[in-house]
Design an enzyme around this catalytic site. Sequence first.
Site, PDB file in Angstrom:
ATOM      1  N   ALA A 176      44.517  43.134  38.897  1.00 16.16           N
ATOM      2  CA  ALA A 176      43.792  43.532  37.693  1.00 16.16           C
ATOM      3  C   ALA A 176      43.692  45.047  37.588  1.00 16.16           C
ATOM      4  O   ALA A 176      43.894  45.778  38.554  1.00 16.16           O
ATOM      5  CB  ALA A 176      42.388  42.926  37.702  1.00 16.16           C
ATOM      6  N   GLU A 207      41.781  44.388  47.687  1.00 17.51           N
ATOM      7  CA  GLU A 207      40.430  44.600  47.145  1.00 17.51           C
ATOM      8  C   GLU A 207      39.488  45.315  48.101  1.00 17.51           C
ATOM      9  O   GLU A 207      38.584  46.061  47.662  1.00 17.51           O
ATOM     10  CB  GLU A 207      39.816  43.254  46.728  1.00 17.51           C
ATOM     11  CG  GLU A 207      40.398  42.643  45.472  1.00 17.51           C
ATOM     12  CD  GLU A 207      41.616  41.771  45.746  1.00 17.51           C
ATOM     13  OE1 GLU A 207      42.021  41.029  44.845  1.00 17.51           O
ATOM     14  OE2 GLU A 207      42.174  41.836  46.873  1.00 17.51           O
TER      15      GLU A 207
END
Length: 237
Positions: free
Chosen positions: A48, A111
């Site tokens: 993302a 992440e």
Amino acid sequence: MRPRRDSFCHAARFSTDSLEAENEDADVVALRAVVLEGAGEKAFCAGADVGGFSSESSGASSARDHYQFIRDFPAPVIAKIDGYCLGGGLETALACDFRLASESSTFGFPEVNLGILPGAGGVQYVSKLASPAVAKELAMFGDHIGAERAADEGIINRVYDDESFDDEVEAFATELAGQAPLAVQAIKDSAHMAVQSGLEEGLRYDAKRFRQLLQTDDHEEGAAAFGEDREPKFDGK
């Protein structure tokens, strides 16, 4: 038997309306399998936009319908992975039923470098497919692994040479699309239940669906084809 080329669907992005429209006004199962692939040449999906995350609006919450739709779609979904498959992109692939990768593809959860964890279930998926130790290594270090190791760990199904990748994925999808679609849907549901419920509940579910499938035209066709030593032609009814 080789099904029609339009019996499976290549899609760079899922659309509920466009996929479900494949079966509208059809008295058989028209859409037998879906191939999900990246739109570019370097990645399946590299994750993302990090600028889209905030404490008020998390990427995990906004994307939940995306992953759920893939998991719940009745036809099997194949992730065609060529290049980077990272973060939310890897979670998208993990939500699919099958993951096929080119040998040069790489996988990872970066992440942790942003101070967060994979928010759409990445650690959960890899813990079940490989082991909690592998999931923690990928998520805690944020490193990339190659396709061969991903396959060895059980994270992806198959690895193909870069040169033959497109042909191999098409052959896989075409063969899958030729299987009895109602049985395939039942098997997909059974596999999902196996990781979400107890054994006794799963056994009852399988027995129920087995009895239902015995009453279908597809079962009648399969039995007849077996007796006549020919390839069955399943319509999905």
